[in-house]
Design a protein around this motif. Structure first.
Motif, PDB file in Angstrom:
ATOM      1  N   LYS A  62      21.849  56.988  68.495  1.00  0.00           N
ATOM      2  CA  LYS A  62      22.189  57.357  70.052  1.00  0.00           C
ATOM      3  C   LYS A  62      21.225  58.183  70.597  1.00  0.00           C
ATOM      4  O   LYS A  62      20.731  59.245  70.182  1.00  0.00           O
ATOM      5  N   PHE A  63      20.430  57.583  71.701  1.00  0.00           N
ATOM      6  CA  PHE A  63      19.318  58.265  72.227  1.00  0.00           C
ATOM      7  C   PHE A  63      20.348  59.220  73.477  1.00  0.00           C
ATOM      8  O   PHE A  63      21.080  58.844  73.848  1.00  0.00           O
ATOM      9  N   TRP A  64      19.349  60.203  73.791  1.00  0.00           N
ATOM     10  CA  TRP A  64      19.927  61.191  74.567  1.00  0.00           C
ATOM     11  C   TRP A  64      18.989  61.868  75.456  1.00  0.00           C
ATOM     12  O   TRP A  64      17.802  61.735  74.987  1.00  0.00           O
TER      13      TRP A  64
ATOM     14  N   PRO B 178       0.166  52.534  71.494  1.00  0.00           N
ATOM     15  CA  PRO B 178       1.095  52.299  70.366  1.00  0.00           C
ATOM     16  C   PRO B 178       2.596  53.061  70.706  1.00  0.00           C
ATOM     17  O   PRO B 178       2.763  53.892  70.086  1.00  0.00           O
ATOM     18  N   PHE B 179       3.093  52.363  71.769  1.00  0.00           N
ATOM     19  CA  PHE B 179       4.462  52.979  71.979  1.00  0.00           C
ATOM     20  C   PHE B 179       5.764  52.749  70.791  1.00  0.00           C
ATOM     21  O   PHE B 179       5.549  51.635  70.352  1.00  0.00           O
ATOM     22  N   VAL B 180       6.333  53.918  70.597  1.00  0.00           N
ATOM     23  CA  VAL B 180       7.365  53.724  69.608  1.00  0.00           C
ATOM     24  C   VAL B 180       8.668  54.035  70.231  1.00  0.00           C
ATOM     25  O   VAL B 180       8.450  54.960  71.327  1.00  0.00           O
ATOM     26  N   PHE B 181       9.816  53.780  69.850  1.00  0.00           N
ATOM     27  CA  PHE B 181      10.975  54.625  70.160  1.00  0.00           C
ATOM     28  C   PHE B 181      11.097  55.996  69.414  1.00  0.00           C
ATOM     29  O   PHE B 181      10.733  55.775  68.184  1.00  0.00           O
ATOM     30  N   SER B 182      11.300  56.846  70.205  1.00  0.00           N
ATOM     31  CA  SER B 182      11.360  58.199  69.677  1.00  0.00           C
ATOM     32  C   SER B 182      12.417  58.486  68.865  1.00  0.00           C
ATOM     33  O   SER B 182      13.683  59.415  69.191  1.00  0.00           O
ATOM     34  N   PHE B 183      12.897  57.675  67.605  1.00  0.00           N
ATOM     35  CA  PHE B 183      14.223  58.160  67.054  1.00  0.00           C
ATOM     36  C   PHE B 183      14.135  59.451  66.381  1.00  0.00           C
ATOM     37  O   PHE B 183      15.257  60.050  66.402  1.00  0.00           O
ATOM     38  N   ASN B 184      13.089  59.836  66.061  1.00  0.00           N
ATOM     39  CA  ASN B 184      12.876  61.341  65.380  1.00  0.00           C
ATOM     40  C   ASN B 184      13.027  62.380  66.364  1.00  0.00           C
ATOM     41  O   ASN B 184      13.349  63.478  65.827  1.00  0.00           O
ATOM     42  N   ARG B 185      12.921  62.280  67.666  1.00  0.00           N
ATOM     43  CA  ARG B 185      12.917  63.251  68.415  1.00  0.00           C
ATOM     44  C   ARG B 185      14.152  63.203  69.583  1.00  0.00           C
ATOM     45  O   ARG B 185      14.426  64.218  69.976  1.00  0.00           O
ATOM     46  N   GLN B 186      14.395  61.898  69.842  1.00  0.00           N
ATOM     47  CA  GLN B 186      15.356  61.857  70.939  1.00  0.00           C
ATOM     48  C   GLN B 186      16.639  60.955  70.454  1.00  0.00           C
ATOM     49  O   GLN B 186      17.504  60.589  71.442  1.00  0.00           O
ATOM     50  N   ALA B 187      16.986  60.811  69.392  1.00  0.00           N
ATOM     51  CA  ALA B 187      17.987  60.257  68.792  1.00  0.00           C
ATOM     52  C   ALA B 187      18.696  60.911  67.698  1.00  0.00           C
ATOM     53  O   ALA B 187      18.066  61.529  67.063  1.00  0.00           O
TER      54      ALA B 187
END
Length: 515
Positions: free
Chosen positions: A143-145, A126-135
């Protein structure tokens, strides 16, 4: 004698990928063995955040595999720069000082996007966008970094839970409390493996053994031997069962050792965490990765790294080592109220870590002295000099704006003032109380030295230079990919890429046998 088409040593992410790939490519009977009890399933993978670094074409390339698909309104507020093959190779080679085996690097990078798709489709990850770690949210935009955008729902726990469901559905057999003792070879090819099963030695027949047993990071003796004496004091972040056994049984059949045997992945870790193993309820939450937002000082009150040298996921693997080598083997992370809201709650929540608060620098020095600081006066001097340097840079460069999602250039270096040890980005003066401090230590994740493998097949290379037929190596046991440092999220991706190759190779041996 009990026979299996393929036997995999290790129940983590890489081993699970190999098992699923072996079944997919035609193996009828696949066995995973692990010396740990069932409650420790998943190896180090369980303790990760589930980060997977992959080549991608930007937001709309990855949306189809994401479980936490945002609304269109939210999508319009996401900034996600494409991450190219050239970006990935450049980052990996830059961080490893150009020492990584180019064939392994290219195999990892070229197969990364296809592999995360396979993980979503075949394993149900279950992939998710890593808002909590990478944005970071900046001006109302996410803003992803740092080139890394994919995580897994519920981190390593969710990753291993998904694998366990997929393995069961695929009919893969899993034996726990079953250490591998030796590998059997006949006429230069793998013939079987000897395991300890319910208190007795059992020889299992197979033409394919996949080693996915992790490194030696949980062995204080081997850490001291290969990494150096101080490493016996590092805190084990994950499973206590990765003690280097796989290397011993591989060497016994002529496998070649390679890579950075004096290097490892480590990180800034909660100083109050257990030394011998991670906690399966908190897993990766003991990580303390907020240092780019502030500064780190050692026991004598001095800074010892450039906290803003690069994005966090390019520096944490080496900054843990830097902490270990400080006086006392610990350090303090320091912030003020300007950035407190940017600290991730899963790492810095009140129920996760002990935080020290103070209304001024003198009180802060007094309180952290009660927690191990040796030099209060040098500590205050360090912060005052840092503040002066950061303020001078801001005065000379008024167009620079603090932005945690980019390398903003706000530093401690200006025409008037240059610190011997700079902070190259995100250098805000610590002058807005209340102040916050957290004590950190070095947590070791996995070791970099391992077995030599063929990049195309994941087959183990012998001391003579030939590939040992039927023996494969994947995951943290692979040598030659990482040296000194690594880009975050590459480990899990590499485990999956080479795991798929090993499973396919194991199935190919069955075809040869039939022919």
């Amino acid at each position: 004698m009990v026979s299996f088409d393929c036997i995999i040593v290790g129940s983590g992410h890489a081993g699970s990928c190999a098992a699923l790939s072996a079944v997919e490519h035609g193996c009828q009977s696949v066995l995973i063995i692990d010396k740990c009890p069932e409650e420790w399933v998943g190896g180090n993978s369980y303790f990760t955040a589930g980060a997977h670094r992959t080549v991608h074409g930007g937001l709309y390339d990855l949306l189809p595999i994401i479980k936490n698909t945002p609304s269109q309104e939210a999508i319009d507020l996401i900034d996600m720069t494409p991450y190219t093959k050239e970006d990935y190779v450049s980052d990996l080679m830059r961080l490893t000082a150009g020492k990584s085996d180019p064939s392994l690097v290219n195999a990892l990078v070229d197969n990364s996007r296809e592999t995360v798709q396979w993980l979503a489709d075949r394993a149900g990850i279950p992939f998710v966008f890593s808002f909590n770690r990478q944005a970071y949210e900046v001006d109302g935009r996410q803003k992803f970094w740092g080139g890394m955008v994919l995580g897994v729902e519920d981190g390593g726990k969710g990753l291993i839970a998904a694998h366990q469901r997929a393995l069961k559905e695929a009919g893969v057999v899993v034996w726990f409390d079953t250490p591998a003792l030796s590998i059997s070879v006949r006429e230069g090819a793998i013939a079987g493996i000897v395991v300890l099963r319910e208190g007795r030695e059992v020889e299992l027949e197979t033409r394919a053994v996949v080693l996915a047993a992790g490194g030696f990071e949980a062995s204080a003796e081997l850490r001291a031997k290969h990494l150096g004496g101080s490493w016996d004091k590092a805190k084990v972040r994950g499973t206590p069962y990765n003690t280097g056994d796989g290397f011993a049984i591989a060497q016994a059949v002529g496998a070649k050792l390679t890579g950075d045997w004096s290097g490892c992945h480590s990180t800034t870790w909660d100083a109050n965490a257990s030394a011998s193993a991670g906690k399966r309820d908190l897993t990766n939450q003991f990580t303390k990765s907020g240092y780019p937002l502030g500064i780190m000082v050692n026991a004598i009150g001095e800074r010892f790294v450039d906290e803003g040298e690069d994005y966090r996921n390019y520096t944490y693997a080496k900054f843990g080592r830097a902490i270990l080598h400080q006086p006392g083997g610990f350090a303090f992370q320091i912030w003020d109220s300007q950035v407190a809201g940017y600290l991730r709650q899963e790492e810095y929540g009140d129920d996760v870590v002990e935080k020290i608060f103070a209304v001024d620098l003198q009180e802060l020095a007094e309180k952290i002295a009660d927690n191990g600081l040796w030099g209060k006066e040098p500590f205050i001097k360090t912060i005052m000099e840092f503040n002066d340097a950061a303020q001078q840079c801001a005065r000379e460069s008024p167009d620079l704006r603090w932005d945690p999602a980019v390398k903003d250039g706000l530093s401690t270096q200006s025409r008037r003032t240059q610190l011997v040890l700079p902070k190259s980005n995100w250098a805000l003066p610590l002058d807005q109380p209340p102040y916050i401090a957290v004590k950190v230590a070095c947590g070791i994740t996995f070791t970099f030295g391992g077995l030599a493998i063929d990049a195309n097949s994941a087959g183990v290379v012998s001391e003579s230079g030939r590939v040992i037929e039927g023996l494969f190596c994947i995951g943290e046991m692979v040598g030659g990919l990482f040296y000194n440092n690594y880009p975050g999220g590459s480990g899990l991706t590499a485990g999956a890429v080479f795991g798929r190759k090993a499973g396919r190779g194991a199935a190919g041996l069955m075809t040869l046998q039939i022919n």
